[in-house]
Design a protein around this motif. Structure first.
Motif, PDB file in Angstrom:
ATOM      1  N   LEU A 216       3.048 -12.856  -8.470  1.00 50.10           N
ATOM      2  CA  LEU A 216       2.294 -12.525  -7.266  1.00 50.10           C
ATOM      3  C   LEU A 216       1.616 -11.170  -7.370  1.00 50.10           C
ATOM      4  N   GLY A 217       1.988 -10.385  -8.367  1.00 52.42           N
ATOM      5  CA  GLY A 217       1.361  -9.085  -8.569  1.00 52.42           C
ATOM      6  C   GLY A 217       1.849  -8.011  -7.622  1.00 52.42           C
ATOM      7  N   PHE A 218       2.984  -8.239  -6.949  1.00 50.30           N
ATOM      8  CA  PHE A 218       3.536  -7.225  -6.063  1.00 50.30           C
ATOM      9  C   PHE A 218       4.232  -6.136  -6.872  1.00 50.30           C
ATOM     10  N   ARG A 219       4.080  -4.917  -6.430  1.00 51.41           N
ATOM     11  CA  ARG A 219       4.695  -3.793  -7.128  1.00 51.41           C
ATOM     12  C   ARG A 219       6.144  -3.564  -6.715  1.00 51.41           C
ATOM     13  N   LYS A 220       6.523  -4.105  -5.554  1.00 53.91           N
ATOM     14  CA  LYS A 220       7.902  -3.894  -5.096  1.00 53.91           C
ATOM     15  C   LYS A 220       8.309  -4.979  -4.106  1.00 53.91           C
ATOM     16  N   PHE A 221       9.628  -5.075  -3.881  1.00 51.06           N
ATOM     17  CA  PHE A 221      10.167  -5.978  -2.865  1.00 51.06           C
ATOM     18  C   PHE A 221      11.437  -5.352  -2.303  1.00 51.06           C
ATOM     19  N   SER A 222      11.871  -5.862  -1.157  1.00 50.11           N
ATOM     20  CA  SER A 222      13.082  -5.323  -0.546  1.00 50.11           C
ATOM     21  C   SER A 222      13.809  -6.418   0.213  1.00 50.11           C
ATOM     22  N   TYR A 223      15.091  -6.185   0.466  1.00 46.08           N
ATOM     23  CA  TYR A 223      15.844  -7.054   1.359  1.00 46.08           C
ATOM     24  C   TYR A 223      16.780  -6.209   2.200  1.00 46.08           C
ATOM     25  N   CYS A 224      17.156  -6.773   3.346  1.00 45.46           N
ATOM     26  CA  CYS A 224      18.121  -6.138   4.231  1.00 45.46           C
ATOM     27  C   CYS A 224      19.084  -7.240   4.641  1.00 45.46           C
ATOM     28  N   LEU A 225      20.320  -7.188   4.161  1.00 44.79           N
ATOM     29  CA  LEU A 225      21.286  -8.261   4.341  1.00 44.79           C
ATOM     30  C   LEU A 225      22.131  -8.015   5.580  1.00 44.79           C
ATOM     31  N   THR A 226      22.099  -8.970   6.503  1.00 47.61           N
ATOM     32  CA  THR A 226      22.901  -8.855   7.719  1.00 47.61           C
ATOM     33  C   THR A 226      24.385  -8.985   7.369  1.00 47.61           C
ATOM     34  N   SER A 227      25.239  -8.703   8.337  1.00 43.82           N
ATOM     35  CA  SER A 227      26.682  -8.751   8.112  1.00 43.82           C
ATOM     36  C   SER A 227      27.098 -10.109   7.565  1.00 43.82           C
ATOM     37  N   PHE A 228      28.117 -10.109   6.733  1.00 50.01           N
ATOM     38  CA  PHE A 228      28.558 -11.295   5.996  1.00 50.01           C
ATOM     39  C   PHE A 228      28.812 -12.480   6.910  1.00 50.01           C
ATOM     40  N   ASN A 229      29.336 -12.247   8.102  1.00 53.68           N
ATOM     41  CA  ASN A 229      29.669 -13.336   9.006  1.00 53.68           C
ATOM     42  C   ASN A 229      28.654 -13.496  10.129  1.00 53.68           C
ATOM     43  N   SER A 230      27.475 -12.890   9.986  1.00 56.40           N
ATOM     44  CA  SER A 230      26.453 -12.960  11.024  1.00 56.40           C
ATOM     45  C   SER A 230      25.700 -14.279  10.950  1.00 56.40           C
ATOM     46  N   SER A 231      25.244 -14.751  12.106  1.00 60.39           N
ATOM     47  CA  SER A 231      24.423 -15.965  12.143  1.00 60.39           C
ATOM     48  C   SER A 231      22.937 -15.652  12.016  1.00 60.39           C
ATOM     49  N   SER A 232      22.577 -14.366  12.010  1.00 62.77           N
ATOM     50  CA  SER A 232      21.176 -13.954  11.917  1.00 62.77           C
ATOM     51  C   SER A 232      20.687 -13.989  10.476  1.00 62.77           C
ATOM     52  N   SER A 233      19.420 -14.337  10.292  1.00 55.47           N
ATOM     53  CA  SER A 233      18.827 -14.348   8.954  1.00 55.47           C
ATOM     54  C   SER A 233      18.598 -12.929   8.464  1.00 55.47           C
ATOM     55  N   SER A 234      18.676 -12.772   7.151  1.00 55.79           N
ATOM     56  CA  SER A 234      18.309 -11.508   6.519  1.00 55.79           C
ATOM     57  C   SER A 234      16.823 -11.556   6.194  1.00 55.79           C
ATOM     58  N   GLN A 235      16.250 -10.396   5.878  1.00 54.22           N
ATOM     59  CA  GLN A 235      14.809 -10.321   5.641  1.00 54.22           C
ATOM     60  C   GLN A 235      14.502  -9.927   4.193  1.00 54.22           C
ATOM     61  N   LEU A 236      13.601 -10.695   3.589  1.00 56.29           N
ATOM     62  CA  LEU A 236      13.057 -10.382   2.273  1.00 56.29           C
ATOM     63  C   LEU A 236      11.606  -9.984   2.465  1.00 56.29           C
ATOM     64  N   ARG A 237      11.222  -8.807   1.972  1.00 56.55           N
ATOM     65  CA  ARG A 237       9.853  -8.314   2.138  1.00 56.55           C
ATOM     66  C   ARG A 237       9.246  -8.048   0.772  1.00 56.55           C
ATOM     67  N   LEU A 238       7.982  -8.453   0.621  1.00 53.43           N
ATOM     68  CA  LEU A 238       7.279  -8.307  -0.646  1.00 53.43           C
ATOM     69  C   LEU A 238       6.039  -7.447  -0.453  1.00 53.43           C
ATOM     70  N   GLY A 239       5.731  -6.637  -1.457  1.00 49.22           N
ATOM     71  CA  GLY A 239       4.494  -5.866  -1.437  1.00 49.22           C
ATOM     72  C   GLY A 239       4.523  -4.702  -0.471  1.00 49.22           C
ATOM     73  N   SER A 240       3.434  -4.555   0.286  1.00 50.70           N
ATOM     74  CA  SER A 240       3.272  -3.387   1.154  1.00 50.70           C
ATOM     75  C   SER A 240       4.304  -3.326   2.270  1.00 50.70           C
ATOM     76  N   LEU A 241       4.929  -4.458   2.612  1.00 50.75           N
ATOM     77  CA  LEU A 241       5.941  -4.468   3.662  1.00 50.75           C
ATOM     78  C   LEU A 241       7.295  -3.952   3.184  1.00 50.75           C
ATOM     79  N   ALA A 242       7.473  -3.848   1.873  1.00 50.99           N
ATOM     80  CA  ALA A 242       8.763  -3.438   1.310  1.00 50.99           C
ATOM     81  C   ALA A 242       8.904  -1.921   1.305  1.00 50.99           C
ATOM     82  N   THR A 243       8.979  -1.346   2.493  1.00 51.35           N
ATOM     83  CA  THR A 243       9.097   0.100   2.650  1.00 51.35           C
ATOM     84  C   THR A 243      10.289   0.401   3.542  1.00 51.35           C
TER      85      THR A 243
END
Length: 420
Positions: A216-243
């Motif tokens: 995809l040509g992205f220079r960076k990516f990030s994730y933020c993992l919710t608590s192990f027993n949480s029902s909420s989704s975690s977020q994966l961000r690619l490119g300019s959003l990975a800040t």
């Protein structure tokens, strides 16, 4: 690793360049493989312990033989986080495992025999107008990550600690949310074995040319993992959003060590509270000819420590907690637990991983597991017989982790991942 000559690498880069520009940034949801399951918290910890051991065996096997000609045992296991996207024209929704420890992007394709069970329909390239198989003369079949066939064949083969895939290489349109990108090179798997948590395949986020982040040509990516027993989704961000969100003073950064596919960092020591543990400096040293050093990995659940380091951590936590020790490795999969007769367990301090120029603070909830039903208080880390340290995702909960691939830098900071 047997690297390709420069001209071959340039040819690969040309082959993998998508004709549809990727957007400046993408955000995708990540779901833990056990999310929505009937498993109790204790069962989820036990399953994560089993997966972590298999994951360590995979990474050690990959590091021990970097030629790409690797035979791996097929054992029941699962990876950790999965994402959703679409493939083909018309679009077919699929789910796949996020894996920062590999680079191949693949999905099961019809006809497939044997195939592993998946929760979504199996992709059929005959139904997609945007499918294009790579010719057998493509140099990608000679790429170093694939198993070599003798005599050569028009197939790829790629192994994991939890299974393997074999098939043909092709190009297809991938859609992430409302963003479509054409001519993504992927593995159209005709044979697969193992257990991939009901998904259709794996999306590699390693640093090699075949990984999704590279294509995809992205220079960076990030994730933020919710608590192990949480029902909420975690977020994966690619490119300019990975800040990282927050003030610059809270962001910690440490460099990646080399150009291998894994994300290696330099760990210098570990503290419990204000006390630096008496671990010799050479214990974490990275030696290119050995299974050594430190890897940060999204696919490993629980941090794996070399046995001498684990014993030091174990002894110090035992002294701090001051309760009778019980071995629950046969039930929970954790060998350092304390018997708690009155609730709550005694408080423990933060644990800190000291990297080059960065300190990763791990709060008690990210390394100690309280099980009131069992009357136990357990360390959620494991020992390893090799010298390789793997920082797992259980220890990365509620932390915004940024992989600056182009800048060769790992950054992280505490975050309430459910709020991002």
């Amino acid at each position: 690793m047997a690297y390709l000559p420069l001209l071959a690498l340039l040819a690969l880069s040309s082959l993998l360049r998508s004709t549809t520009p990727a957007p400046a940034g993408l955000q995708l949801g990540l779901t833990h493989v056990d999310a929505g399951s009937p498993f109790t918290f204790t069962e989820r910890v036990r399953r994560a312990a089993q997966r972590s051991r298999h994951r360590r065996e995979l990474l050690e096997a990959r590091l021990a033989d970097s030629s790409g000609d690797i035979e791996v045992p097929i054992t029941p296991s699962k990876f950790e986080y999965k994402l959703e996207f679409s493939i083909g024209t018309p679009e077919l929704n699929v789910t796949a495992i996020l894996d920062t420890g590999s680079e191949l992007v693949w999905t099961q394709c019809r006809p497939c025999d044997p195939c592993v069970q998946q929760s979504t329909p199996v992709y059929d390239p005959a139904n997609s107008s945007s499918f294009s198989r790579l010719p057998c003369t493509s140099p990608l079949y000679d790429y170093q990550v694939f198993k070599r066939f003798d005599p050569p064949t028009c197939h790829y083969a790629y192994g994991y600690g939890s299974g393997a895939t074999q098939g043909v290489l092709a190009m297809e349109t991938f859609t992430f949310g409302t963003k479509s990108v054409s001519n993504i090179t992927f593995g159209c798997s005709k044979q697969s074995k193992g257990n991939f948590a009901g998904t259709s395949g794996i999306v590699g986020f390693g640093r090699g040319n075949l990984s999704l982040i590279s294509q995809l040509g992205f220079r960076k990516f990030s994730y933020c993992l919710t608590s192990f027993n949480s029902s909420s989704s975690s977020q994966l961000r690619l490119g300019s959003l990975a800040t990282p969100n927050g003030t610059a003073s809270k962001v910690q950064s440490t460099p990646f060590l080399d150009d291998t596919n894994l994300y290696r960092v330099s760990l210098r020591g570990i503290s419990l509270g204000e006390a630096l543990l008496p671990i010799p400096n050479a214990t974490f040293e990275y030696r290119r000819d050995e299974l050594s050093g430190t890897v940060i990995d999204s696919g490993t659940g629980q941090t794996q420590l070399p046995n001498p380091v684990y014993e030091i951590v174990k002894q110090n936590i035992t002294s701090l907690v001051g309760l009778p020790v019980v071995d629950l490795s046969s039930t929970i999969g954790l060998d350092l637990c304390f018997s708690v007769s009155s609730w709550p367990p005694p408080p423990v301090p933060d644990m800190t991983f000291h990297f080059d120029n960065a300190d990763m603070t791990i709060p008690p909830a990210n390394y100690m597991y309280p099980d009131q039903n069992a009357g136990a208080f357990c360390l959620v880390m494991q020992r390893s017989e090799s010298n390789l340290t793997i920082v797992g995702n259980y220890q990365q909960q509620n932390m915004h982790v940024v992989y600056d691939v182009a800048g060769r830098m790992l950054s992280f900071m505490p975050a309430r991942c459910e709020d991002l």
